[in-house]
Enzyme design. Structure first.
Site, PDB file in Angstrom:
ATOM      1  N   ARG A   1      -0.273   9.492-105.207  1.00 28.55           N
ATOM      2  CA  ARG A   1      -0.542  10.913-105.516  1.00 28.55           C
ATOM      3  C   ARG A   1       0.068  11.182-106.762  1.00 28.55           C
ATOM      4  O   ARG A   1      -0.567  11.945-107.461  1.00 28.55           O
ATOM      5  CB  ARG A   1       0.341  11.637-104.355  1.00 28.55           C
ATOM      6  CG  ARG A   1      -0.435  12.068-103.032  1.00 28.55           C
ATOM      7  CD  ARG A   1       0.288  12.283-101.966  1.00 28.55           C
ATOM      8  NE  ARG A   1       1.069  11.551-101.333  1.00 28.55           N
ATOM      9  CZ  ARG A   1       2.245  11.532-100.607  1.00 28.55           C
ATOM     10  NH1 ARG A   1       2.584  12.757-100.248  1.00 28.55           N
ATOM     11  NH2 ARG A   1       2.866  10.451-100.200  1.00 28.55           N
TER      12      ARG A   1
ATOM     13  N   HIS B   1       2.295   2.923-109.270  1.00 32.21           N
ATOM     14  CA  HIS B   1       3.115   1.843-108.818  1.00 32.21           C
ATOM     15  C   HIS B   1       3.856   1.191-110.150  1.00 32.21           C
ATOM     16  O   HIS B   1       4.944   0.968-109.996  1.00 32.21           O
ATOM     17  CB  HIS B   1       2.214   0.481-108.208  1.00 32.21           C
ATOM     18  CG  HIS B   1       1.633   1.227-106.871  1.00 32.21           C
ATOM     19  ND1 HIS B   1       2.272   1.745-105.861  1.00 32.21           N
ATOM     20  CD2 HIS B   1       0.304   0.971-106.534  1.00 32.21           C
ATOM     21  CE1 HIS B   1       1.391   2.311-104.918  1.00 32.21           C
ATOM     22  NE2 HIS B   1       0.243   1.552-105.206  1.00 32.21           N
TER      23      HIS B   1
ATOM     24  N   ARG C   1      -4.269   4.664-108.840  1.00 35.66           N
ATOM     25  CA  ARG C   1      -3.192   4.790-108.295  1.00 35.66           C
ATOM     26  C   ARG C   1      -2.279   3.870-108.878  1.00 35.66           C
ATOM     27  O   ARG C   1      -1.059   3.811-108.522  1.00 35.66           O
ATOM     28  CB  ARG C   1      -3.487   4.431-106.834  1.00 35.66           C
ATOM     29  CG  ARG C   1      -4.492   5.411-106.106  1.00 35.66           C
ATOM     30  CD  ARG C   1      -4.922   5.035-104.783  1.00 35.66           C
ATOM     31  NE  ARG C   1      -3.737   4.597-103.856  1.00 35.66           N
ATOM     32  CZ  ARG C   1      -2.815   5.188-103.203  1.00 35.66           C
ATOM     33  NH1 ARG C   1      -3.172   6.522-103.182  1.00 35.66           N
ATOM     34  NH2 ARG C   1      -1.838   4.580-102.416  1.00 35.66           N
TER      35      ARG C   1
ATOM     36  N   SER D   1       4.227  -3.220 -97.240  1.00 36.83           N
ATOM     37  CA  SER D   1       4.466  -3.342 -95.744  1.00 36.83           C
ATOM     38  C   SER D   1       3.273  -4.531 -95.408  1.00 36.83           C
ATOM     39  O   SER D   1       2.343  -4.555 -96.101  1.00 36.83           O
ATOM     40  CB  SER D   1       4.061  -2.170 -95.129  1.00 36.83           C
ATOM     41  OG  SER D   1       2.840  -1.535 -95.138  1.00 36.83           O
ATOM     42  N   THR D   2       3.343  -4.755 -93.955  1.00 38.25           N
ATOM     43  CA  THR D   2       2.589  -5.723 -93.618  1.00 38.25           C
ATOM     44  C   THR D   2       1.190  -4.954 -93.341  1.00 38.25           C
ATOM     45  O   THR D   2      -0.018  -5.719 -93.161  1.00 38.25           O
ATOM     46  CB  THR D   2       2.902  -6.436 -91.935  1.00 38.25           C
ATOM     47  OG1 THR D   2       3.634  -5.080 -91.417  1.00 38.25           O
ATOM     48  CG2 THR D   2       3.880  -7.333 -92.369  1.00 38.25           C
TER      49      THR D   2
ATOM     50  N   ASN E   1      -0.044  -2.695 -95.587  1.00 44.54           N
ATOM     51  CA  ASN E   1      -0.495  -2.369 -97.084  1.00 44.54           C
ATOM     52  C   ASN E   1      -1.541  -3.511 -97.319  1.00 44.54           C
ATOM     53  O   ASN E   1      -2.322  -3.034 -98.237  1.00 44.54           O
ATOM     54  CB  ASN E   1       0.538  -2.489 -98.072  1.00 44.54           C
ATOM     55  CG  ASN E   1       1.500  -1.395 -98.112  1.00 44.54           C
ATOM     56  OD1 ASN E   1       2.885  -1.395 -98.502  1.00 44.54           O
ATOM     57  ND2 ASN E   1       1.009  -0.273 -97.493  1.00 44.54           N
ATOM     58  N   TRP E   2      -1.870  -4.846 -96.770  1.00 43.59           N
ATOM     59  CA  TRP E   2      -2.916  -5.407 -96.785  1.00 43.59           C
ATOM     60  C   TRP E   2      -4.255  -4.775 -96.802  1.00 43.59           C
ATOM     61  O   TRP E   2      -5.258  -5.318 -97.204  1.00 43.59           O
ATOM     62  CB  TRP E   2      -2.927  -6.750 -96.021  1.00 43.59           C
ATOM     63  CG  TRP E   2      -1.685  -7.773 -96.302  1.00 43.59           C
ATOM     64  CD1 TRP E   2      -0.689  -7.495 -95.503  1.00 43.59           C
ATOM     65  CD2 TRP E   2      -1.481  -8.750 -97.410  1.00 43.59           C
ATOM     66  NE1 TRP E   2       0.420  -8.902 -96.026  1.00 43.59           N
ATOM     67  CE2 TRP E   2      -0.231  -8.937 -97.205  1.00 43.59           C
ATOM     68  CE3 TRP E   2      -2.235  -8.974 -98.438  1.00 43.59           C
ATOM     69  CZ2 TRP E   2       0.282 -10.085 -97.930  1.00 43.59           C
ATOM     70  CZ3 TRP E   2      -1.615  -9.701 -99.386  1.00 43.59           C
ATOM     71  CH2 TRP E   2      -0.429 -10.490 -99.210  1.00 43.59           C
TER      72      TRP E   2
ATOM     73  N   ASP F   1       7.905   6.560-101.483  1.00 49.17           N
ATOM     74  CA  ASP F   1       6.337   6.911-101.319  1.00 49.17           C
ATOM     75  C   ASP F   1       6.008   7.932-102.188  1.00 49.17           C
ATOM     76  O   ASP F   1       6.914   8.614-102.819  1.00 49.17           O
ATOM     77  CB  ASP F   1       6.482   7.532 -99.871  1.00 49.17           C
ATOM     78  CG  ASP F   1       5.161   7.631 -99.043  1.00 49.17           C
ATOM     79  OD1 ASP F   1       4.142   7.256 -99.723  1.00 49.17           O
ATOM     80  OD2 ASP F   1       4.989   8.329 -98.435  1.00 49.17           O
TER      81      ASP F   1
HETATM   82  C1  FPP Z   1       4.133   3.926-101.533  1.00 49.19           C
HETATM   83  O1  FPP Z   1       3.255   4.873-102.298  1.00 49.19           O
HETATM   84  C2  FPP Z   1       4.514   2.922-102.230  1.00 49.19           C
HETATM   85  C3  FPP Z   1       4.025   1.560-102.370  1.00 49.19           C
HETATM   86  C4  FPP Z   1       3.193   1.115-101.181  1.00 49.19           C
HETATM   87  C5  FPP Z   1       4.493   0.383-103.091  1.00 49.19           C
HETATM   88  C6  FPP Z   1       5.925   0.653-103.531  1.00 49.19           C
HETATM   89  C7  FPP Z   1       6.156  -0.293-104.843  1.00 49.19           C
HETATM   90  C8  FPP Z   1       6.749  -0.145-106.155  1.00 49.19           C
HETATM   91  C9  FPP Z   1       7.725   1.185-106.222  1.00 49.19           C
HETATM   92  C10 FPP Z   1       6.918  -1.128-107.109  1.00 49.19           C
HETATM   93  C11 FPP Z   1       6.851  -2.304-106.878  1.00 49.19           C
HETATM   94  C12 FPP Z   1       8.279  -2.751-106.273  1.00 49.19           C
HETATM   95  C13 FPP Z   1       8.956  -4.017-106.613  1.00 49.19           C
HETATM   96  C14 FPP Z   1      10.138  -4.581-106.215  1.00 49.19           C
HETATM   97  C15 FPP Z   1       8.579  -4.328-107.906  1.00 49.19           C
HETATM   98  P1  FPP Z   1       1.728   5.178-101.841  1.00 49.19           P
HETATM   99  O2  FPP Z   1       0.892   4.223-102.737  1.00 49.19           O
HETATM  100  O3  FPP Z   1       1.683   4.937-100.392  1.00 49.19           O
HETATM  101  O4  FPP Z   1       1.516   6.721-102.265  1.00 49.19           O
HETATM  102  P2  FPP Z   1       0.845   7.737-101.656  1.00 49.19           P
HETATM  103  O5  FPP Z   1       1.511   8.024-100.386  1.00 49.19           O
HETATM  104  O6  FPP Z   1       0.822   8.927-102.715  1.00 49.19           O
HETATM  105  O7  FPP Z   1      -0.642   7.228-101.644  1.00 49.19           O
END
Ligand code: FPP
Length: 232
Positions: free
Chosen positions: A16, A29, A25, A57-58, A60-61, A12
């Site tokens: 941020r 990633h 954002r 996650s389901t 995240n869509w 996570d």
């Molecule tokens: C959560 O951070 C992270 C994700 C929803 C995506 C995680 C993906 C990766 C690390 C890279 C892709 C993976 C592979 C296997 C290639 P957030 O976006 O919720 O961060 P925030 O809480 O700061 O907004």
């Protein structure tokens, strides 16, 4: 203290990390993929047998179309570019998640990488993609119901926890340690069945900054814990 076989990570804080730098954002990633590569390599060197990470996650869509598309593209690129590295490091690649809604070309790449790494004997790298803990349990129940409908003679009246686990997306040993980065105290529908007795470690580090030392610290913290599994 048992030796850790399986570590699960909620990666996570990518968003941020980027926002604090005035970046989109999706940069977070991109950067997160580098942390993932380092973490997988370090875990392999430490003799960890399984690493499960929450990549999509389901839920995240519900993010913006731009962010969802960027995450799909990133995963697709990873599947394409990482094959050589995973083979060199003897990593066995798996995915846990629902296939519903995942683009066909992505599913094909997932199957390809699973197939070519199937006989690797090093760390098992399990990516939770289009994953929800409740969906995993419901999908398992529906598989059992389907089997019952198709095979009346062998209808299951009762099953054990061990038998149930075989219907999950992947039947891996349960994680001893669950790490969540970026200081959030939530499970977020991750591995609900599997983490019943996992030790939880939360650190403030945002995922793109997660280093070998953070993993060492998490393992050191686990080694201090007194695991009683409901006993005394
Ligand atoms: C959560 O951070 C992270 C994700 C929803 C995506 C995680 C993906 C990766 C690390 C890279 C892709 C993976 C592979 C296997 C290639 P957030 O976006 O919720 O961060 P925030 O809480 O700061 O907004």
């Amino acid at each position: 203290m048992d030796i850790i076989k399986h570590i699960a990570i909620i990666m996570d804080g990518n968003g941020r990390w980027a926002e604090r730098r005035g970046l989109l954002r999706t940069f977070g990633h991109n950067e997160g993929v580098n942390s993932l590569r380092c973490t997988l390599e370090h875990a392999g060197k430490l003799g960890i047998k399984y690493l499960t990470v929450f990549a999509f996650s389901t839920e995240n869509w519900k993010r913006s179309t731009e962010e969802v598309n960027a995450l799909m593209k990133l995963f697709k690129l990873y599947l394409k570019n990482e094959e050589k590295n995973l083979m060199e490091k003897n990593v066995k690649f798996l995915v846990s998640g629902s296939k519903i809604g995942v683009p066909e070309d992505l599913l094909e790449r997932i199957e390809h990488l699973k197939k070519v790494t199937a006989n690797n004997t090093g760390i098992v790298f399990n990516v939770a993609f289009n994953y929800g803990g409740r969906s995993e349990i419901i999908d398992a129940v529906n598989l059992i119901l389907k089997e019952n409908r198709e095979n009346i003679e062998n209808t299951k009246k009762e099953i054990t926890e061990e038998e149930f686990s075989k219907y999950l997306y992947n039947d891996l040993p349960y994680p001893e340690l669950l790490i969540r980065t970026s200081g959030e105290f939530r499970i977020s529908n991750f591995l609900l069945w599997q983490i019943a007795y996992s030790e939880i470690y939360i650190c403030d580090t945002l995922w793109p900054d997660f280093s070998e030392k953070d993993l060492d610290d998490a393992i050191a913290s686990y080694n201090q814990r007194d695991r009683r599994f409901g006993g005394i």
